[in-house]
Scaffold this active site. Structure first.
Site, PDB file in Angstrom:
ATOM      1  N   TRP A 154      42.878  44.695  27.226  1.00 36.16           N
ATOM      2  CA  TRP A 154      42.784  45.968  26.469  1.00 36.16           C
ATOM      3  C   TRP A 154      43.490  45.658  25.181  1.00 36.16           C
ATOM      4  CZ3 TRP A 154      48.117  45.271  26.023  1.00 36.16           C
ATOM      5  CH2 TRP A 154      48.781  44.858  26.969  1.00 36.16           C
ATOM      6  N   LYS A 178      32.714  43.528  31.657  1.00 35.42           N
ATOM      7  CA  LYS A 178      33.616  44.686  32.243  1.00 35.42           C
ATOM      8  C   LYS A 178      34.753  44.824  31.139  1.00 35.42           C
ATOM      9  CE  LYS A 178      37.060  44.993  34.935  1.00 35.42           C
ATOM     10  NZ  LYS A 178      37.848  46.148  34.181  1.00 35.42           N
ATOM     11  N   GLY A 231      42.697  37.681  29.847  1.00 36.37           N
ATOM     12  CA  GLY A 231      43.642  38.855  30.618  1.00 36.37           C
ATOM     13  C   GLY A 231      44.778  37.857  31.445  1.00 36.37           C
ATOM     14  N   GLY A 232      45.592  38.589  32.078  1.00 32.69           N
ATOM     15  CA  GLY A 232      46.936  38.072  32.637  1.00 32.69           C
ATOM     16  C   GLY A 232      46.679  36.957  33.561  1.00 32.69           C
ATOM     17  N   GLU A 253      41.040  32.594  28.971  1.00 34.64           N
ATOM     18  CA  GLU A 253      41.840  32.736  28.084  1.00 34.64           C
ATOM     19  C   GLU A 253      43.076  33.757  28.272  1.00 34.64           C
ATOM     20  OE1 GLU A 253      43.862  33.515  25.117  1.00 34.64           O
ATOM     21  OE2 GLU A 253      42.376  34.623  24.160  1.00 34.64           O
ATOM     22  N   CYS A 287      47.691  37.571  22.351  1.00 29.48           N
ATOM     23  CA  CYS A 287      47.841  36.169  23.419  1.00 29.48           C
ATOM     24  C   CYS A 287      48.408  34.960  22.634  1.00 29.48           C
ATOM     25  CB  CYS A 287      46.454  35.732  24.023  1.00 29.48           C
ATOM     26  SG  CYS A 287      45.276  35.398  22.632  1.00 29.48           S
ATOM     27  N   GLU A 386      56.057  35.723  29.594  1.00 32.07           N
ATOM     28  CA  GLU A 386      55.500  36.488  28.484  1.00 32.07           C
ATOM     29  C   GLU A 386      55.765  37.846  28.688  1.00 32.07           C
ATOM     30  OE1 GLU A 386      51.085  36.902  28.852  1.00 32.07           O
ATOM     31  OE2 GLU A 386      51.088  36.359  26.725  1.00 32.07           O
TER      32      GLU A 386
HETATM   33  O1  TXE Z   1      46.131  42.445  32.558  1.00 33.80           O
HETATM   34  P1  TXE Z   1      44.625  42.218  33.564  1.00 33.80           P
HETATM   35  P2  TXE Z   1      47.276  43.286  32.712  1.00 33.80           P
HETATM   36  C1  TXE Z   1      49.014  39.506  30.000  1.00 33.80           C
HETATM   37  C2  TXE Z   1      50.275  40.091  29.395  1.00 33.80           C
HETATM   38  C3  TXE Z   1      50.275  41.210  30.163  1.00 33.80           C
HETATM   39  C4  TXE Z   1      49.804  40.779  31.815  1.00 33.80           C
HETATM   40  C5  TXE Z   1      49.372  41.713  32.697  1.00 33.80           C
HETATM   41  O2  TXE Z   1      51.377  39.397  29.745  1.00 33.80           O
HETATM   42  O3  TXE Z   1      51.619  41.780  30.222  1.00 33.80           O
HETATM   43  O4  TXE Z   1      48.724  39.811  31.496  1.00 33.80           O
HETATM   44  O5  TXE Z   1      48.331  42.806  31.974  1.00 33.80           O
HETATM   45  C6  TXE Z   1      40.735  42.634  34.890  1.00 33.80           C
HETATM   46  N1  TXE Z   1      39.204  40.448  39.309  1.00 33.80           N
HETATM   47  N2  TXE Z   1      47.864  39.796  29.434  1.00 33.80           N
HETATM   48  O6  TXE Z   1      47.500  43.551  34.244  1.00 33.80           O
HETATM   49  O7  TXE Z   1      45.231  42.837  34.918  1.00 33.80           O
HETATM   50  C7  TXE Z   1      41.036  44.105  34.381  1.00 33.80           C
HETATM   51  O8  TXE Z   1      40.313  45.280  34.918  1.00 33.80           O
HETATM   52  C8  TXE Z   1      38.578  40.326  38.113  1.00 33.80           C
HETATM   53  C9  TXE Z   1      47.600  38.357  28.200  1.00 33.80           C
HETATM   54  O9  TXE Z   1      46.993  44.489  32.014  1.00 33.80           O
HETATM   55  O10 TXE Z   1      44.697  40.543  33.652  1.00 33.80           O
HETATM   56  C10 TXE Z   1      40.925  43.786  33.176  1.00 33.80           C
HETATM   57  O11 TXE Z   1      39.514  43.936  32.601  1.00 33.80           O
HETATM   58  N3  TXE Z   1      39.018  41.186  37.144  1.00 33.80           N
HETATM   59  C11 TXE Z   1      46.163  38.477  27.893  1.00 33.80           C
HETATM   60  C12 TXE Z   1      41.315  42.604  32.787  1.00 33.80           C
HETATM   61  O12 TXE Z   1      41.040  41.847  34.261  1.00 33.80           O
HETATM   62  C13 TXE Z   1      40.319  41.763  37.249  1.00 33.80           C
HETATM   63  C14 TXE Z   1      45.649  40.391  27.738  1.00 33.80           C
HETATM   64  C15 TXE Z   1      42.669  42.009  32.111  1.00 33.80           C
HETATM   65  O13 TXE Z   1      43.550  42.865  32.777  1.00 33.80           O
HETATM   66  C16 TXE Z   1      41.058  41.654  38.385  1.00 33.80           C
HETATM   67  C17 TXE Z   1      45.747  41.051  28.649  1.00 33.80           C
HETATM   68  C18 TXE Z   1      40.545  40.957  39.708  1.00 33.80           C
HETATM   69  N4  TXE Z   1      40.996  40.798  40.689  1.00 33.80           N
HETATM   70  C19 TXE Z   1      47.168  40.878  29.406  1.00 33.80           C
HETATM   71  N5  TXE Z   1      42.425  42.376  38.173  1.00 33.80           N
HETATM   72  C20 TXE Z   1      45.722  37.678  26.648  1.00 33.80           C
HETATM   73  N6  TXE Z   1      45.294  36.800  27.028  1.00 33.80           N
HETATM   74  O14 TXE Z   1      45.760  38.056  25.462  1.00 33.80           O
HETATM   75  C21 TXE Z   1      42.208  42.769  36.965  1.00 33.80           C
HETATM   76  N7  TXE Z   1      40.953  42.521  36.326  1.00 33.80           N
END
Ligand code: TXE
Length: 494
Positions: A154, A178, A231-232, A253, A287, A386
């Site tokens: 996001w 997605k 993502g995370g 990433e 990130c 983080e």
């Molecule tokens: O991210 P999620 P969250 C880090 C940052 C943040 C933490 C958690 O520290 O506080 O991650 O954030 C999808 N299978 N970053 O929980 O869940 C989800 O729907 C497949 C760093 O909001 O990782 C979304 O589209 N997909 C980062 C995407 O993963 C799944 C940016 C990211 O969300 C899934 C964001 C699954 N099992 C958070 N579960 C950066 N690199 O910049 C979730 N998703």
């Protein structure tokens, strides 16, 4: 559910309702109130989108199209993006709370990513191999992999999607994207441009919904051959496990705990601005956020004064306003996460120098003050984990050797900033700091030409640059026997 704009999913060139018939609200982080409805996808929709992408990959105009033609389509998409940049910036700000002026700047630059990969599309060639065997002509070619699943977060919805979309399409794949459940709208608006550019149906498909009901079945689908995830780290572990179902190639990433190091000979004004840009840009939800500032003890007080003075004047407020410098956090859960870390920081003995709470004058929305913590060392959780918010940990150091150790004492390895005048020291430190991107006397600069990515908890694989396009291809090696001789012995390999 109110009278909100309602978004369906985009599958095989059609806008389709979710098979569940359900929608969920997307919230404007500046007000804390919902503003649109997003389709809640599930595994039935996932199957539909992946089958469409697979069919298009194997049997369509896209499959037969020349690389040069694919490049033309990408260039056209870049042109359309340039025309619609301001409008898409509005959607992005509405949905994720980033500053409108930052989004305008970003989206007006992002066409460059499509132009770069458009140019590369017909330069993805193999090699003729100087093979060590007589009468053999051997060459390699780079082929597309198949259906790509792109999962995005996001914090920068369109930019992080384009980093995957442009090279994946330039290499001839099809894609199912997605976006984050928190910020799907800007991508759904962007899809119109994909149609207008003339991409055949099924090349780009968008599924909306949650990680467990869409992300998980998508990344474990047997017809998905390549996964690009941002993502995370916790979600990334699920994704990697899912990829084992059919050994899809994965790039990750993830986040970081990036050091921003200021040496005694640095231009302190610039270094202070770099530190502020590194951690308060995008309200710290980046990130590459430079969340740990290591300041040489001899200039510590002087630069802290500059930093604190500027931070105390940061204008926090409505991201749509031209003079706002820091908008809200993108989600309520992210705001609560920041609060959790700040109270942890206090318990662990960090000295709160500035901020540390929600601004009193902004009662709606997910706002947080720019926050500075001083730490005597690098050991507290707030300076190791983080936070992904506007929270800077400041740590003093004495020597080059010591700061390299401190900078590297993290499980992440994404980015680093070095502020220094001594050019030899700049290169020494850049070489030894564990990070996929190092900025010297600058921070947060990006370009389609420059790869980004990390190691350790920051993930693997690279986005951007020529390498990224190779990550969306697989090599085929072709052996041609040019001899007219009879094959004598079937049990001896030539
Ligand atoms: O991210 P999620 P969250 C880090 C940052 C943040 C933490 C958690 O520290 O506080 O991650 O954030 C999808 N299978 N970053 O929980 O869940 C989800 O729907 C497949 C760093 O909001 O990782 C979304 O589209 N997909 C980062 C995407 O993963 C799944 C940016 C990211 O969300 C899934 C964001 C699954 N099992 C958070 N579960 C950066 N690199 O910049 C979730 N998703």
């Amino acid at each position: 559910m109110g009278n909100f704009k309602k978004y369906n999913m985009y599958i095989n060139g059609q806008w389709v309702e979710p098979s569940s018939g359900e929608y969920f609200e997307s919230v404007n982080p500046a007000t804390g109130k919902p503003w649109c409805l997003i389709a809640r996808g599930n595994e039935v929709d996932v199957d539909r989108a992946v089958l469409a992408a697979h069919h298009t990959f194997t049997n369509s105009d896209w499959a037969d199209m020349s690389y040069t033609e694919r490049g033309h389509l990408l260039r056209k998409l870049g042109d359309l993006l340039a025309v619609h940049a301001d409008e898409l910036a509005q959607y992005e700000t509405l949905d994720n709370g980033k500053l409108i002026r930052e989004m305008r700047g970003q989206l007006n630059y992002l066409p460059e990513f499509f132009y770069y990969y458009a140019g590369l599309a017909d330069k993805i060639h193999g090699e003729t191999l100087p093979i060590d065997k007589k009468d053999m002509f051997v060459f390699s070619s780079r082929e597309p992999i198949g259906v790509v699943a792109a999962i995005t977060p996001w914090n920068s919805p369109l930019y992080l999607t384009f980093l995957k979309l442009a090279p994946a399409l330039a290499a001839g794949n099809t894609i199912v994207i997605k976006p984050s459940e928190y910020t799907s709208a800007s991508l759904l608006e962007f899809v119109k441009l994909i149609e207008e550019a003339g991409f055949p149906p099924g090349v780009v498909n968008i599924l909306t919904g949650f990680g467990d009901s869409v992300g998980s079945p998508l990344t474990s689908h047997p017809l998905v051959k390549r996964i690009a995830f941002t993502g995370g780290s916790e979600s990334a572990k699920h994704v990697v496990r899912n990829s084992a179902n059919n050994f899809s190639k994965v790039s990750l990433e993830l986040g970081g705990k990036s050091p921003n190091i200021v040496f005694e000979d640095a231009n302190l004004e610039n270094a202070a601005m770099g530190i502020i840009a590194g951690i308060y840009g995008a309200s710290g939800q980046s990130c590459v956020a430079g969340s740990r500032a290591f300041l040489h003890e001899s200039i510590y007080d002087k630069i802290m004064k500059i930093i604190v003075d500027r931070v105390s004047r940061i204008k926090v407020g409505d991201p749509m306003s031209q003079d706002t410098e820091m908008g809200p956090l993108a989600t309520l859960s992210q705001l609560e996460n920041v609060e959790k870390y700040v109270s942890l920081g206090k318990q662990e003995g960090g000295r709160l120098i500035h901020g540390g709470k929600r601004p009193e004058y902004l009662t709606d929305g997910f706002y947080y003050e720019p926050t500075i913590f001083e730490h005597p060392d690098n050991e507290s959780r707030i300076s190791r984990e983080e936070v992904f918010g506007p929270v800077l940990s400041v740590i003093p150091f004495k020597t080059e050797e010591e700061v390299i150790k401190l900078a590297n004492s993290t499980d992440y390895g994404l980015a680093a900033g070095i502020w220094v005048s001594d050019i030899a020291k700049a290169h020494r430190v850049a070489k030894r700091v564990r990070a996929g991107i190092v900025w010297i006397n600058t921070y947060r600069s990006v370009s389609p030409i420059a790869p980004i990515g990390g190691s350790g908890l920051s993930g693997y694989g690279r986005e951007g640059g020529i390498e990224a396009i190779y990550e969306y291809t697989q090599t085929k090696t072709v052996w041609v026997n040019t001899s007219s001789e009879k094959i004598q012995d079937p049990f001896i390999m030539r």
